[in-house]
Design a protein around this motif. Structure first.
Motif, PDB file in Angstrom:
ATOM      1  N   LEU A 150       0.830  -1.195   0.000  1.00  0.00           N
ATOM      2  CA  LEU A 150       0.000   0.000   0.000  1.00  0.00           C
ATOM      3  C   LEU A 150       0.872   1.256   0.000  1.00  0.00           C
ATOM      4  O   LEU A 150       1.789   1.392   0.805  1.00  0.00           O
ATOM      5  CB  LEU A 150      -0.912  -0.004   1.240  1.00  0.00           C
ATOM      6  CG  LEU A 150      -1.964   1.094   1.315  1.00  0.00           C
ATOM      7  CD1 LEU A 150      -3.000   0.933   0.204  1.00  0.00           C
ATOM      8  CD2 LEU A 150      -2.654   1.047   2.681  1.00  0.00           C
ATOM      9  N   GLN A 151       0.577   2.160  -0.907  1.00  0.00           N
ATOM     10  CA  GLN A 151       1.321   3.412  -1.020  1.00  0.00           C
ATOM     11  C   GLN A 151       0.829   4.418   0.028  1.00  0.00           C
ATOM     12  O   GLN A 151      -0.215   4.241   0.644  1.00  0.00           O
ATOM     13  CB  GLN A 151       1.122   4.007  -2.420  1.00  0.00           C
ATOM     14  CG  GLN A 151       1.565   3.102  -3.545  1.00  0.00           C
ATOM     15  CD  GLN A 151       3.074   2.948  -3.599  1.00  0.00           C
ATOM     16  OE1 GLN A 151       3.803   3.913  -3.472  1.00  0.00           O
ATOM     17  NE2 GLN A 151       3.539   1.723  -3.787  1.00  0.00           N
ATOM     18  N   ALA A 152       1.551   5.488   0.180  1.00  0.00           N
ATOM     19  CA  ALA A 152       1.170   6.569   1.091  1.00  0.00           C
ATOM     20  C   ALA A 152      -0.047   7.311   0.542  1.00  0.00           C
ATOM     21  O   ALA A 152      -0.364   7.237  -0.643  1.00  0.00           O
ATOM     22  CB  ALA A 152       2.340   7.538   1.262  1.00  0.00           C
ATOM     23  N   VAL A 153      -0.707   8.046   1.406  1.00  0.00           N
ATOM     24  CA  VAL A 153      -1.822   8.904   1.004  1.00  0.00           C
ATOM     25  C   VAL A 153      -1.282   9.988   0.080  1.00  0.00           C
ATOM     26  O   VAL A 153      -0.216  10.549   0.316  1.00  0.00           O
ATOM     27  CB  VAL A 153      -2.507   9.516   2.246  1.00  0.00           C
ATOM     28  CG1 VAL A 153      -3.562  10.545   1.850  1.00  0.00           C
ATOM     29  CG2 VAL A 153      -3.118   8.417   3.115  1.00  0.00           C
ATOM     30  N   VAL A 154      -2.034  10.283  -0.982  1.00  0.00           N
ATOM     31  CA  VAL A 154      -1.644  11.270  -1.983  1.00  0.00           C
ATOM     32  C   VAL A 154      -2.548  12.483  -1.873  1.00  0.00           C
ATOM     33  O   VAL A 154      -3.765  12.346  -1.768  1.00  0.00           O
ATOM     34  CB  VAL A 154      -1.777  10.660  -3.408  1.00  0.00           C
ATOM     35  CG1 VAL A 154      -1.528  11.699  -4.481  1.00  0.00           C
ATOM     36  CG2 VAL A 154      -0.868   9.461  -3.563  1.00  0.00           C
ATOM     37  N   ARG A 155      -1.971  13.675  -1.888  1.00  0.00           N
ATOM     38  CA  ARG A 155      -2.767  14.908  -1.932  1.00  0.00           C
ATOM     39  C   ARG A 155      -2.923  15.313  -3.391  1.00  0.00           C
ATOM     40  O   ARG A 155      -1.951  15.476  -4.111  1.00  0.00           O
ATOM     41  CB  ARG A 155      -2.085  16.018  -1.146  1.00  0.00           C
ATOM     42  CG  ARG A 155      -2.917  17.309  -1.179  1.00  0.00           C
ATOM     43  CD  ARG A 155      -2.619  18.224  -0.048  1.00  0.00           C
ATOM     44  NE  ARG A 155      -3.157  17.639   1.183  1.00  0.00           N
ATOM     45  CZ  ARG A 155      -2.963  18.147   2.381  1.00  0.00           C
ATOM     46  NH1 ARG A 155      -2.236  19.229   2.530  1.00  0.00           N
ATOM     47  NH2 ARG A 155      -3.484  17.589   3.445  1.00  0.00           N
ATOM     48  N   LYS A 182     -10.699   3.753  -4.847  1.00  0.00           N
ATOM     49  CA  LYS A 182     -10.096   5.001  -4.382  1.00  0.00           C
ATOM     50  C   LYS A 182     -10.807   5.439  -3.117  1.00  0.00           C
ATOM     51  O   LYS A 182     -12.028   5.572  -3.096  1.00  0.00           O
ATOM     52  CB  LYS A 182     -10.249   6.103  -5.432  1.00  0.00           C
ATOM     53  CG  LYS A 182      -9.511   5.854  -6.716  1.00  0.00           C
ATOM     54  CD  LYS A 182      -9.728   7.033  -7.656  1.00  0.00           C
ATOM     55  CE  LYS A 182      -8.946   6.884  -8.925  1.00  0.00           C
ATOM     56  NZ  LYS A 182      -9.055   8.088  -9.762  1.00  0.00           N
ATOM     57  N   PHE A 183     -10.038   5.654  -2.058  1.00  0.00           N
ATOM     58  CA  PHE A 183     -10.561   6.210  -0.822  1.00  0.00           C
ATOM     59  C   PHE A 183     -10.179   7.675  -0.806  1.00  0.00           C
ATOM     60  O   PHE A 183      -9.030   8.020  -1.113  1.00  0.00           O
ATOM     61  CB  PHE A 183      -9.934   5.509   0.390  1.00  0.00           C
ATOM     62  CG  PHE A 183     -10.273   4.041   0.490  1.00  0.00           C
ATOM     63  CD1 PHE A 183     -11.385   3.627   1.209  1.00  0.00           C
ATOM     64  CD2 PHE A 183      -9.480   3.095  -0.126  1.00  0.00           C
ATOM     65  CE1 PHE A 183     -11.691   2.285   1.309  1.00  0.00           C
ATOM     66  CE2 PHE A 183      -9.779   1.743  -0.037  1.00  0.00           C
ATOM     67  CZ  PHE A 183     -10.894   1.331   0.679  1.00  0.00           C
ATOM     68  N   GLY A 184     -11.092   8.560  -0.456  1.00  0.00           N
ATOM     69  CA  GLY A 184     -10.780   9.981  -0.479  1.00  0.00           C
ATOM     70  C   GLY A 184     -11.415  10.768   0.646  1.00  0.00           C
ATOM     71  O   GLY A 184     -12.507  10.456   1.103  1.00  0.00           O
ATOM     72  N   GLN A 185     -10.690  11.786   1.071  1.00  0.00           N
ATOM     73  CA  GLN A 185     -11.138  12.718   2.102  1.00  0.00           C
ATOM     74  C   GLN A 185     -10.714  14.112   1.659  1.00  0.00           C
ATOM     75  O   GLN A 185      -9.613  14.299   1.128  1.00  0.00           O
ATOM     76  CB  GLN A 185     -10.486  12.382   3.434  1.00  0.00           C
ATOM     77  CG  GLN A 185     -10.720  13.390   4.527  1.00  0.00           C
ATOM     78  CD  GLN A 185      -9.859  13.124   5.765  1.00  0.00           C
ATOM     79  OE1 GLN A 185      -9.159  12.138   5.859  1.00  0.00           O
ATOM     80  NE2 GLN A 185      -9.925  14.037   6.715  1.00  0.00           N
ATOM     81  N   ALA A 186     -11.582  15.099   1.887  1.00  0.00           N
ATOM     82  CA  ALA A 186     -11.194  16.478   1.574  1.00  0.00           C
ATOM     83  C   ALA A 186      -9.925  16.825   2.334  1.00  0.00           C
ATOM     84  O   ALA A 186      -9.799  16.527   3.522  1.00  0.00           O
ATOM     85  CB  ALA A 186     -12.321  17.441   1.943  1.00  0.00           C
TER      86      ALA A 186
END
Length: 120
Positions: free
Chosen positions: A88-93, A112-116
């Motif tokens: 698993l890769q790091a969270v991407v902005r 794809k998991f996403g958060q503002a």
């Protein structure tokens, strides 16, 4: 005239092997799963998120499909999944203001998991 409201959208993703698909979503991603019609159709539910799967024998379909799941705490999702998904890769902005995490399921579907993004 008012527009009729729509209910919740539920993605229906391709599964090349329903047992393997449901095992992944259940054991790795933490969904409750069930199947129907001798593994021709499956469902996975976690909280308010529901995904459905249809038996498919064309990997090209799955490998060109994705699903976006909004989450409240992307860092917590990353912490939960990291031990289960060593690659698993790091969270991407992103440039569009989202922090995202990408998981490819065993069939090739991109989740794809996403958060503002939080402003700093």
């Amino acid at each position: 005239m008012t527009q009729p409201s729509f209910g919740k959208a539920i993605p229906v993703l391709a599964s090349l092997d329903m047992k393997r698909t449901l095992d992944f979503y259940g054991n790795v991603l933490g969904f409750r799963t069930q199947h129907f019609e001798d593994l021709a159709y499956g469902m996975a539910v976690r909280g308010n998120t529901e995904l459905h799967f249809w038996a498919c024998d064309d990997k090209h379909i799955a490998e060109n499909t994705s699903c976006y799941l909004r989450v409240e705490d992307i860092a917590a999702v990353h912490r939960e999944l990291s031990p289960k998904l060593p690659a698993l890769q790091a969270v991407v902005r992103t440039a569009w203001g989202m922090d995202e995490l990408y998981v490819i399921d065993p069939d090739g579907n991109l989740i794809k998991f996403g958060q503002a993004s939080q402003t700093e």
